[in-house]
Structures are given as C-alpha cells and as structure tokens.
Design an enzyme around this catalytic site. Structure first.
Site, mmCIF file in Angstrom:
data_model
loop_
_atom_site.group_PDB
_atom_site.id
_atom_site.type_symbol
_atom_site.label_atom_id
_atom_site.label_comp_id
_atom_site.label_asym_id
_atom_site.label_seq_id
_atom_site.Cartn_x
_atom_site.Cartn_y
_atom_site.Cartn_z
ATOM 1 N N LYS A 22 0.839 -1.211 0.000
ATOM 2 C CA LYS A 22 0.000 0.000 0.000
ATOM 3 C C LYS A 22 0.871 1.257 0.000
ATOM 4 O O LYS A 22 0.653 2.169 -0.775
ATOM 5 C CB LYS A 22 -0.884 0.016 1.247
ATOM 6 C CG LYS A 22 -1.550 1.355 1.495
ATOM 7 C CD LYS A 22 -2.350 1.377 2.770
ATOM 8 C CE LYS A 22 -1.611 1.825 3.995
ATOM 9 N NZ LYS A 22 -1.482 3.261 4.194
ATOM 10 N N ASN A 23 1.871 1.284 0.886
ATOM 11 C CA ASN A 23 2.649 2.509 1.042
ATOM 12 C C ASN A 23 3.568 2.786 -0.142
ATOM 13 O O ASN A 23 4.180 3.849 -0.216
ATOM 14 C CB ASN A 23 3.458 2.473 2.344
ATOM 15 C CG ASN A 23 2.565 2.692 3.549
ATOM 16 O OD1 ASN A 23 1.372 2.950 3.398
ATOM 17 N ND2 ASN A 23 3.135 2.580 4.741
ATOM 18 N N ARG A 92 -5.571 10.506 4.479
ATOM 19 C CA ARG A 92 -4.637 11.556 4.907
ATOM 20 C C ARG A 92 -3.383 11.590 4.049
ATOM 21 O O ARG A 92 -2.805 12.640 3.818
ATOM 22 C CB ARG A 92 -4.236 11.349 6.366
ATOM 23 C CG ARG A 92 -5.383 11.384 7.305
ATOM 24 C CD ARG A 92 -5.816 12.805 7.580
ATOM 25 N NE ARG A 92 -7.043 12.833 8.351
ATOM 26 C CZ ARG A 92 -7.900 13.837 8.360
ATOM 27 N NH1 ARG A 92 -7.666 14.893 7.627
ATOM 28 N NH2 ARG A 92 -8.983 13.787 9.088
ATOM 29 N N CYS A 116 -5.018 13.064 12.448
ATOM 30 C CA CYS A 116 -5.510 11.769 12.004
ATOM 31 C C CYS A 116 -5.493 10.828 13.187
ATOM 32 O O CYS A 116 -5.162 11.218 14.297
ATOM 33 C CB CYS A 116 -4.659 11.212 10.879
ATOM 34 S SG CYS A 116 -3.114 10.550 11.441
ATOM 35 N N ARG A 121 -0.553 15.008 12.439
ATOM 36 C CA ARG A 121 0.349 14.568 11.371
ATOM 37 C C ARG A 121 0.709 15.793 10.530
ATOM 38 O O ARG A 121 0.143 16.012 9.464
ATOM 39 C CB ARG A 121 -0.356 13.510 10.535
ATOM 40 C CG ARG A 121 0.557 12.389 10.115
ATOM 41 C CD ARG A 121 -0.242 11.188 9.769
ATOM 42 N NE ARG A 121 0.575 10.206 9.104
ATOM 43 C CZ ARG A 121 0.158 8.993 8.808
ATOM 44 N NH1 ARG A 121 -1.048 8.627 9.112
ATOM 45 N NH2 ARG A 121 0.942 8.138 8.194
ATOM 46 N N ILE A 123 2.532 18.680 8.160
ATOM 47 C CA ILE A 123 3.180 18.591 6.841
ATOM 48 C C ILE A 123 4.162 19.747 6.657
ATOM 49 O O ILE A 123 4.450 20.156 5.554
ATOM 50 C CB ILE A 123 2.133 18.575 5.699
ATOM 51 C CG1 ILE A 123 1.174 19.762 5.822
ATOM 52 C CG2 ILE A 123 1.377 17.271 5.666
ATOM 53 C CD1 ILE A 123 0.375 20.016 4.553
ATOM 54 N N ASP A 306 4.852 0.748 11.844
ATOM 55 C CA ASP A 306 3.655 0.073 11.321
ATOM 56 C C ASP A 306 3.562 -1.384 11.772
ATOM 57 O O ASP A 306 2.503 -1.999 11.646
ATOM 58 C CB ASP A 306 3.638 0.141 9.785
ATOM 59 C CG ASP A 306 3.300 1.533 9.281
ATOM 60 O OD1 ASP A 306 2.931 2.398 10.096
ATOM 61 O OD2 ASP A 306 3.405 1.764 8.062
ATOM 62 N N ILE A 328 7.902 7.120 16.702
ATOM 63 C CA ILE A 328 7.544 7.823 15.458
ATOM 64 C C ILE A 328 6.250 8.623 15.598
ATOM 65 O O ILE A 328 6.201 9.793 15.244
ATOM 66 C CB ILE A 328 7.435 6.832 14.271
ATOM 67 C CG1 ILE A 328 8.704 5.976 14.159
ATOM 68 C CG2 ILE A 328 7.167 7.587 12.959
ATOM 69 C CD1 ILE A 328 9.966 6.702 13.788
ATOM 70 N N ARG A 398 -8.328 -0.411 4.632
ATOM 71 C CA ARG A 398 -7.462 0.591 4.006
ATOM 72 C C ARG A 398 -6.110 -0.016 3.634
ATOM 73 O O ARG A 398 -5.443 0.492 2.725
ATOM 74 C CB ARG A 398 -7.215 1.770 4.967
ATOM 75 C CG ARG A 398 -8.413 2.682 5.130
ATOM 76 C CD ARG A 398 -8.053 3.857 6.008
ATOM 77 N NE ARG A 398 -6.696 4.292 5.691
ATOM 78 C CZ ARG A 398 -5.864 4.852 6.537
ATOM 79 N NH1 ARG A 398 -6.245 5.089 7.767
ATOM 80 N NH2 ARG A 398 -4.649 5.197 6.176
#
Ligand code: UD1
Length: 419
Positions: A22-23, A92, A116, A121, A123, A306, A328, A398
């Site tokens: 996914k990432n 997001r 989120c 989160r 930017i 993750d 993180i 997701r």
C-alpha cells in the site's frame, strides 16, 4: 457497516502470497500523474486507500482502470489541479499528490490534511521543502493554494527528520523541476527505492535512494511505463505475527527478506524459527512464545512503527515482560485498551508500553482504532479462546486486501458480516 467474527484457538498453517505494498502503491499512483502517458502498475493491492488514490487521479482528469491487481492510468490530458476536500479527508496520505500535481501543472489546490488517528500529522517539512523549490503557498480556510511563479527549481534540502511522505513529495516535485535537487537526511524506506525505480522507469534521473541522500536531476518530460509494485513488508510482518500468536507455521511467498530485517530478530527472540530464501520467508512458532528485549520503533532500517501493533499482539501471549517504545507517532497505542479487553496485560505511559505476557487471550467485542491496530486485534482474536467481534473494520480495509480471505486461507475461522 461491516464487522469480522473471528473464532480463535486454531493454528495458522500453509503457504500464502504477500500482497503488493500500500505505502508504495500510493506514491506510485501519484507519480503516474507526471508520466503524461499510459502507465500500468502490476501487483497493485485492492484496497480502499488505493481506490481513493484512483478517484483523485480521475478527478484531476486521468483515465484509470483497475482489474486483477493491475492499475492502468492514462495521464495524457489533465483537466484540473485541485484535489477536493472529501477526497483529501478519505485518505490523509493524499498529501503525496501535492508534489506530483505541482510537478505536472505548476499549481495545486488541496485541503490541509490536519490530524488523524495516529495523532497530529503535520506537513511542515513537505511545505518548507516545496517553498525552497520555488513554490508559493497560501492557506485560506484550511485550503492550501500552491503556485510556482518562476517554475520548480532544483535545490539542496535537508530534512530535520527522515519523513517518508516529505521525501516522496520532494522526489515527485523534483523529477520534472529545473536543475538538480539533493535531499539530505532523506527517508531510507524500501518504498522510497520503489518510487525512485518507478520514476526512473518513466525516464527520471534519480540516484541514492536508500542511502539517505537522494539526488534528482530534473528532466524535461517523463513517459509511461509498466512497473510491478513491491511486496508489502508490513503485510509480511502481520502474517509472521499471525503465525507467532497462534503457534502456527507459514510459508510467505512474494516476500522480501531484506525489507523485514529488523522484524525477524524480534520473532526469533520470541522463539520462532525463521528461514529466508530469496522471495520466501518461512516461520514456525511451535514453542511457547518468550518475551523480548526492548523494541524501539525507528525510521528504516530500524523497527517499523507500522509493525508495532501486530508484534504487540503476539507479545501479549509471550512468557515474561516485553517493553516497546514508540518513537515515530504520538498516538499509536490505541489498540492497547482493546487488547486489554481480550485479557492482555499491557500498560502504557507516553512512548512506552510494558507487555506482561498472559497464558490465554479471550474473545471479546472490540473496535479497530486504526489500520495496524485493527490488524493487531484480528491477530489477537486468532490466538484467543472463543469468539471475537471486531468492529470498525473500514480501517483494516485501508491496508489489507480482504483480511478475512487471507486469514481463512491459512486456516483461520473468520467471517465478514454486515452490522
Ligand atoms: C508513512 C507511512 C506510514 C508510516 C510512516 C512512518 C505512507 C502512506 N504512510 O507515513 O504508514 O507509519 O511513514 O514509517 O507511506 N512529520 C512532521 N512534519 C512533516 C512530516 C512528518 O513532523 O512535515 C512527523 C510525523 O508527524 C511523524 C514523523 O514525522 O511523527 C514520521 O512521519 P512520516 O515519515 O512523514 O510518515 P508518513 O509519510 O506520514
């Protein structure tokens, strides 16, 4: 709304192929915007986040089709440079479209992603880097309006933290910028290398991915290509945790051992046997699990944030006390309360979680707090006595392709039902 009904107590076993990442798929789909032609992505996972990315591409004027894990994106003609608020809210990480839209059109309007489920989160690093490249950014009522009055210019950018998304955004913006961009303290995640390889296959000139210093020499134009999305290292870690928590045995196909180098020792300390060979990982958890030394989440090549939740699900049943430190994200222990409902003994304070292993977990009624936390609950349910009802599974969808089918394919008893 849907939920999962999971009957635990069995051991997983067999052979299973790991889904596409996914990432990696998300920034690659954003990168398709830069190609200005037809791009085919194979091994693209069928996930709600990937479909949301395709909706963003369609809304910008791309022609998109998706079939059998193959996405075809034609970005020959774009019709807009604005990502609507509802699409930004759906995902997001859609902020990664900013660099690509700017690179292609020189202008972009999108809403501020805001907080989120993992805590704030920000930017700021994305925006500061783009400003250094000549982007003018104004914000009004939560909408960012970005323009490049003199075009995008290559420059030297030092990130204060190796942010994955910021590194990707800069790479996307820099691929078609004038001159050379150098990113110091760039993220080194395998997904960065996948994006670099993909953009190079489209005609970009990018080197240094994975080293911490990424060099992008801007080119005049890119072209479409055919590319295979890398295998999902977090899905691989999740399946390894499924074997551990159920005392099972799995052979993972289409898995990349190098990408899970920091995860393997943790499972080995738990007492699992692991054997890696090319694109296969074999894990056997025949003995009772043992607690592990402190696990600290870190940027790659450290232990991935993750994988924190899914590994915690296994440690909940390991003999002794294990400690995890989440470095993180601020708010990444929301699965803990739900695990405790299943009988786990876990205490958290700030970044630290102390997991005192219990002999048994028990089925309960729980809710997925976020994507990886939801997966952790599904695993805990597989290793628990009795039945678990897991709600809020839109988060799990997701990032995991039909998790119930994957878990059933390896011997789980999992049903998706409408609520
Ligand atoms: C990506 C992954 C996510 C993973 C994370 C860390 C995708 C779609 N998502 O998220 O699954 O958990 O990497 O490996 O690939 N930060 C700032 N300012 C910024 C950017 C980030 O303060 O401008 C902070 C974040 O709040 C966070 C940390 O930096 O605390 C890491 O974030 P980052 O590496 O950017 O993660 P994402 O790209 O959002």
């Amino acid at each position: 709304m849907q939920k999962l009904i999971i009957r635990g107590g069995g051991r997983v076993r067999g052979e299973i192929s790991v889904q596409g990442a996914k990432n990696s798929a998300l920034p690659l789909l954003a990168g398709c915007l830069l190609a200005g032609g037809e791009t085919t992505l194979y091994n693209c996972p069928e996930l709600s986040d990937v479909f949301a990315a395709c909706r963003i591409l369609s809304c910008l004027g791309c022609k998109c089709s998706f079939r059998n894990n193959t996405a075809t994106i034609n970005s020959s003609e774009l019709t807009g440079c604005e990502v609507p608020d509802e699409l930004m809210r759906e995902m997001r990480s859609s902020i990664v479209f900013l660099g690509a839209v700017l690179g292609r059109t020189g202008e972009c309007r999108l809403s501020f992603p805001g907080g989120c489920e993992l805590g704030p989160r920000p930017i700021d690093m994305h925006l500061s880097a783009l400003r250094q490249m000549g982007v003018r950014i104004t914000e009004e009522h939560g909408i960012l309006h970005c323009t490049c009055p003199r075009g995008l210019k290559g420059t030297k950018i030092t990130l204060s933290f190796p942010s994955v998304g910021a590194t990707e955004n800069i790479m996307l913006a820099a691929a078609l910028a004038e001159g050379e961009t150098v990113i110091y303290n760039a993220a080194r995640e395998p997904e960065i290398c996948d994006l670099g390889d993909f953009l190079n296959a489209c005609g970009a000139k990018i080197s240094g991915c994975g080293s911490g210093t990424v060099i992008i020499s801007g080119v005049k134009e890119l072209h479409g290509c055919e590319y295979t999305v890398m295998s999902d290292r977090i899905a691989a870690a999740t399946l390894m945790a499924a074997a551990a928590v159920t005392g099972g045995e799995l052979s993972l196909l289409n898995a990349r051992c190098a990408d899970v180098q920091s995860v393997i020792p943790v499972f080995e300390q738990m007492g699992c046997g692991i054997f890696c060979c090319k694109d296969r990982i074999f894990i056997s958890a025949k003995k009772p699990l043992k607690a592990v030394k402190t696990v600290r989440t870190m940027p790659y090549p450290g232990f991935p944030t993750d994988a924190q939740a899914v590994v915690m699900a296994a440690l909940a049943k390991a003999e002794g006390a294990s400690v995890m430190v989440e470095n993180i994200f601020e708010n990444r222990y929301r699965h803990v309360d739900e695990l405790v409902r299943m009988g786990a003994d876990i205490k958290t304070e700030g970044k630290v979680a102390v997991i005192q292993g219990v002999k048994e977990l028990y089925g309960a009624s729980v809710r997925a707090p976020d994507l990886r936390g939801g997966a952790a609950l599904a695993l805990a349910a597989m290793g628990a006595q009795g039945e678990t009802s897991l709600e809020n599974i839109k988060f799990i969808d997701r990032g995991y392709e039909s998790i119930e089918k994957t878990l059933c394919a390896i011997g789980g008893d999992v049903r998706r039902v409408n609520v």
